[in-house]
Write a protein that holds these residues in place. Structure first.
Motif, PDB file in Angstrom:
ATOM      1  N   LEU A 137       0.853  -1.145  -0.013  1.00  0.00           N
ATOM      2  CA  LEU A 137      -0.024   0.242   0.083  1.00  0.00           C
ATOM      3  C   LEU A 137       0.914   1.197  -0.075  1.00  0.00           C
ATOM      4  O   LEU A 137       2.164   1.251   0.354  1.00  0.00           O
ATOM      5  CB  LEU A 137      -0.877  -0.004   1.184  1.00  0.00           C
ATOM      6  N   THR A 138       0.044   2.522  -0.215  1.00  0.00           N
ATOM      7  CA  THR A 138       0.894   3.726  -0.151  1.00  0.00           C
ATOM      8  C   THR A 138       0.255   4.209   1.410  1.00  0.00           C
ATOM      9  O   THR A 138      -0.738   4.168   1.599  1.00  0.00           O
ATOM     10  CB  THR A 138       0.254   4.724  -1.244  1.00  0.00           C
ATOM     11  N   GLY A 139       1.301   4.762   2.186  1.00  0.00           N
ATOM     12  CA  GLY A 139       0.783   5.182   3.549  1.00  0.00           C
ATOM     13  C   GLY A 139       0.947   6.445   4.100  1.00  0.00           C
ATOM     14  O   GLY A 139       2.190   6.954   4.752  1.00  0.00           O
ATOM     15  N   TYR A 145       7.982   4.386   6.536  1.00  0.00           N
ATOM     16  CA  TYR A 145       7.694   3.129   6.746  1.00  0.00           C
ATOM     17  C   TYR A 145       6.981   2.396   5.664  1.00  0.00           C
ATOM     18  O   TYR A 145       7.566   1.253   5.180  1.00  0.00           O
ATOM     19  CB  TYR A 145       6.742   3.013   8.070  1.00  0.00           C
ATOM     20  N   TYR A 146       5.938   2.918   5.197  1.00  0.00           N
ATOM     21  CA  TYR A 146       5.286   2.054   4.000  1.00  0.00           C
ATOM     22  C   TYR A 146       6.285   1.967   2.813  1.00  0.00           C
ATOM     23  O   TYR A 146       6.175   0.959   2.186  1.00  0.00           O
ATOM     24  CB  TYR A 146       3.919   2.896   3.661  1.00  0.00           C
ATOM     25  N   ALA A 147       6.802   3.009   2.499  1.00  0.00           N
ATOM     26  CA  ALA A 147       7.846   2.836   1.361  1.00  0.00           C
ATOM     27  C   ALA A 147       8.700   1.984   1.696  1.00  0.00           C
ATOM     28  O   ALA A 147       9.242   1.300   0.726  1.00  0.00           O
ATOM     29  CB  ALA A 147       8.372   4.328   1.116  1.00  0.00           C
ATOM     30  N   PHE A 228      -6.004  -8.377  -0.318  1.00  0.00           N
ATOM     31  CA  PHE A 228      -6.632  -8.816  -1.428  1.00  0.00           C
ATOM     32  C   PHE A 228      -7.654  -7.870  -2.322  1.00  0.00           C
ATOM     33  O   PHE A 228      -7.472  -7.482  -3.242  1.00  0.00           O
ATOM     34  CB  PHE A 228      -7.446 -10.426  -1.199  1.00  0.00           C
ATOM     35  N   ALA A 229      -8.329  -7.051  -1.324  1.00  0.00           N
ATOM     36  CA  ALA A 229      -9.332  -6.156  -1.845  1.00  0.00           C
ATOM     37  C   ALA A 229      -8.516  -4.969  -2.322  1.00  0.00           C
ATOM     38  O   ALA A 229      -9.142  -4.323  -3.182  1.00  0.00           O
ATOM     39  CB  ALA A 229     -10.263  -5.978  -0.541  1.00  0.00           C
ATOM     40  N   SER A 230      -7.432  -4.676  -1.556  1.00  0.00           N
ATOM     41  CA  SER A 230      -6.839  -3.252  -1.919  1.00  0.00           C
ATOM     42  C   SER A 230      -6.230  -3.291  -3.268  1.00  0.00           C
ATOM     43  O   SER A 230      -6.228  -2.292  -3.954  1.00  0.00           O
ATOM     44  CB  SER A 230      -5.641  -3.114  -1.107  1.00  0.00           C
ATOM     45  N   HIS A 231      -6.288  -4.567  -3.938  1.00  0.00           N
ATOM     46  CA  HIS A 231      -5.631  -4.672  -5.588  1.00  0.00           C
ATOM     47  C   HIS A 231      -6.703  -4.129  -6.237  1.00  0.00           C
ATOM     48  O   HIS A 231      -6.449  -3.843  -7.669  1.00  0.00           O
ATOM     49  CB  HIS A 231      -5.277  -5.980  -5.850  1.00  0.00           C
ATOM     50  N   PHE A 232      -8.174  -4.089  -5.928  1.00  0.00           N
ATOM     51  CA  PHE A 232      -9.285  -3.717  -6.683  1.00  0.00           C
ATOM     52  C   PHE A 232      -9.628  -2.286  -6.583  1.00  0.00           C
ATOM     53  O   PHE A 232     -10.726  -1.877  -7.094  1.00  0.00           O
ATOM     54  CB  PHE A 232     -10.451  -4.835  -6.417  1.00  0.00           C
ATOM     55  N   VAL A 233      -8.982  -1.451  -5.622  1.00  0.00           N
ATOM     56  CA  VAL A 233      -9.377  -0.174  -5.401  1.00  0.00           C
ATOM     57  C   VAL A 233      -8.218   0.693  -6.025  1.00  0.00           C
ATOM     58  O   VAL A 233      -7.168   0.276  -6.226  1.00  0.00           O
ATOM     59  CB  VAL A 233      -9.252  -0.048  -3.796  1.00  0.00           C
ATOM     60  N   PRO A 234      -8.668   1.675  -7.036  1.00  0.00           N
ATOM     61  CA  PRO A 234      -7.656   2.666  -7.136  1.00  0.00           C
ATOM     62  C   PRO A 234      -6.727   3.197  -6.517  1.00  0.00           C
ATOM     63  O   PRO A 234      -7.406   3.456  -5.398  1.00  0.00           O
ATOM     64  CB  PRO A 234      -8.841   3.832  -8.237  1.00  0.00           C
ATOM     65  N   GLN A 235      -5.749   3.432  -6.761  1.00  0.00           N
ATOM     66  CA  GLN A 235      -4.308   3.860  -5.928  1.00  0.00           C
ATOM     67  C   GLN A 235      -5.019   5.082  -5.356  1.00  0.00           C
ATOM     68  O   GLN A 235      -4.507   5.268  -3.912  1.00  0.00           O
ATOM     69  CB  GLN A 235      -3.286   3.871  -6.895  1.00  0.00           C
ATOM     70  N   GLN A 236      -5.376   6.176  -5.940  1.00  0.00           N
ATOM     71  CA  GLN A 236      -5.742   7.328  -5.238  1.00  0.00           C
ATOM     72  C   GLN A 236      -6.634   7.285  -4.147  1.00  0.00           C
ATOM     73  O   GLN A 236      -6.444   7.806  -3.182  1.00  0.00           O
ATOM     74  CB  GLN A 236      -6.258   8.322  -6.457  1.00  0.00           C
ATOM     75  N   LEU A 237      -7.519   6.336  -4.511  1.00  0.00           N
ATOM     76  CA  LEU A 237      -8.606   6.167  -3.353  1.00  0.00           C
ATOM     77  C   LEU A 237      -8.195   5.430  -1.961  1.00  0.00           C
ATOM     78  O   LEU A 237      -8.452   5.836  -1.226  1.00  0.00           O
ATOM     79  CB  LEU A 237      -9.923   5.389  -4.073  1.00  0.00           C
ATOM     80  N   MET A 238      -7.254   4.614  -2.652  1.00  0.00           N
ATOM     81  CA  MET A 238      -6.778   3.595  -1.547  1.00  0.00           C
ATOM     82  C   MET A 238      -5.852   4.473  -0.662  1.00  0.00           C
ATOM     83  O   MET A 238      -5.776   4.371   0.500  1.00  0.00           O
ATOM     84  CB  MET A 238      -5.907   2.537  -2.328  1.00  0.00           C
ATOM     85  N   ARG A 240      -6.212   7.829  -0.260  1.00  0.00           N
ATOM     86  CA  ARG A 240      -7.189   8.745   0.624  1.00  0.00           C
ATOM     87  C   ARG A 240      -7.920   7.670   1.812  1.00  0.00           C
ATOM     88  O   ARG A 240      -7.749   8.178   2.896  1.00  0.00           O
ATOM     89  CB  ARG A 240      -8.260   9.285  -0.079  1.00  0.00           C
ATOM     90  N   ILE A 241      -8.069   6.390   1.620  1.00  0.00           N
ATOM     91  CA  ILE A 241      -8.542   5.655   2.682  1.00  0.00           C
ATOM     92  C   ILE A 241      -7.476   5.348   3.779  1.00  0.00           C
ATOM     93  O   ILE A 241      -7.768   5.507   4.895  1.00  0.00           O
ATOM     94  CB  ILE A 241      -9.142   4.222   2.160  1.00  0.00           C
ATOM     95  N   THR A 242      -6.295   5.148   3.211  1.00  0.00           N
ATOM     96  CA  THR A 242      -5.518   5.012   4.167  1.00  0.00           C
ATOM     97  C   THR A 242      -4.964   6.280   5.115  1.00  0.00           C
ATOM     98  O   THR A 242      -4.706   6.042   6.294  1.00  0.00           O
ATOM     99  CB  THR A 242      -3.988   4.500   3.548  1.00  0.00           C
ATOM    100  N   TYR A 243      -5.075   7.206   4.578  1.00  0.00           N
ATOM    101  CA  TYR A 243      -4.860   8.503   5.399  1.00  0.00           C
ATOM    102  C   TYR A 243      -5.780   8.578   6.451  1.00  0.00           C
ATOM    103  O   TYR A 243      -5.114   9.087   7.602  1.00  0.00           O
ATOM    104  CB  TYR A 243      -5.032   9.688   4.391  1.00  0.00           C
ATOM    105  N   TYR A 244      -7.052   8.420   6.281  1.00  0.00           N
ATOM    106  CA  TYR A 244      -8.092   8.502   7.453  1.00  0.00           C
ATOM    107  C   TYR A 244      -7.841   7.287   8.102  1.00  0.00           C
ATOM    108  O   TYR A 244      -7.983   7.531   9.657  1.00  0.00           O
ATOM    109  CB  TYR A 244      -9.295   8.545   6.627  1.00  0.00           C
TER     110      TYR A 244
END
Length: 251
Positions: A137-139, A145-147, A228-238, A240-244
């Motif tokens: 993921l992008t974090g 850390y994520y990188a 598994f589910a993260s692979h089906f979510v657009p990177q930009q949206l993922m 944003r979700i990770t930020y929150y």
């Protein structure tokens, strides 16, 4: 007697992995920054255990560890040492981040290369690189850390494919846990809002996985479904979700 080398062995996942190998009757070489904690663990373990206190953020520490292990047959290398730095990228401490990169990436890279070469010459050996579900993921707010864990994931997968093409008997495994109840959270300055797995449960899956040559070890059904589910979510949206999700961890 088989022997495992474990970095970051004084607490959390590293300590639990040491305990799990000990339960299986393996000899151990353990390293971490805290000499006293290493000595206490050494005295508690019922198997032959050697210790060396090192800070893998220091330039020569990975090489010193490798030299310490010369003449000792290491059957499994566990690259577990690592930590995170929480906060906005413009506000986090640069020196802490440079130390993070030294430990999470540079030390792991050096140890993987040096021991892998020896394992290849010998025709046996296993490596367990401890990454994280963050490695897929992008974090934002834990960007470094994520990188760093993305690096561990991609490096390990690439090496695994090279080993496959070589028909090598050496294996590399990748441990990708989700939230785990360890001191990592205190050092990173975060708290989890979801139930974390115990380090002991993660260690059991990790040791079983590396000893059976499993490539990707993802403890916990929810963690598996999340990756598994993260692979089906657009990177930009993922992102944003990770930020929150990360913002909710602020202490």
């Amino acid at each position: 007697m088989m022997r495992a080398l474990i970095t970051g062995a004084t607490s959390g996942i590293g300590r639990a992995i040491a305990m799990e190998f000990s339960r299986r009757g393996w000899a151990l070489v353990l390293t971490g920054r805290n000499q006293k904690a290493l000595e206490e663990l050494q005295q508690m373990l019922p198997v032959p255990t050697e210790i060396i206190a090192l800070d893998l953020a220091e330039d020569q520490a990975p090489f010193a560890l490798y030299e310490f292990c010369r003449g000792k047959r290491i059957d499994v290398l566990v690259n577990n040492a690592g930590f995170g730095v929480f906060g906005e990228f413009t506000e986090t401490d640069l020196q802490q981040e440079l130390e993070l990169l030294q430990v999470n990436i540079r030390a792991l890279h050096i140890l993987t290369k040096l021991f892998l070469r020896d394992f290849q010459k010998r025709g046996s050996g296993r490596i367990l690189n401890v990454a994280s579900s963050a490695g897929f993921l992008t974090g934002p707010l834990l960007s470094s850390y994520y990188a760093s864990k993305n690096y561990v994931v991609r490096l390990s997968l690439a090496i695994a494919e090279e080993l496959r093409h070589q028909h090598s008997r050496v294996t590399i495994s990748l441990l990708c846990p989700g939230p785990v109840d360890t001191k990592f959270n205190d050092r990173a300055g975060v708290r989890f809002r979801v139930k974390a797995m115990s380090a002991e449960d993660v260690a059991k899956e990790a040791v079983f996985g590396v000893l059976t040559g499993k490539l990707i070890i993802i403890p916990g059904m929810l963690n598996q479904l999340g990756i598994f589910a993260s692979h089906f979510v657009p990177q930009q949206l993922m992102s944003r979700i990770t930020y929150y999700i990360q913002a909710a961890k602020r202490n």
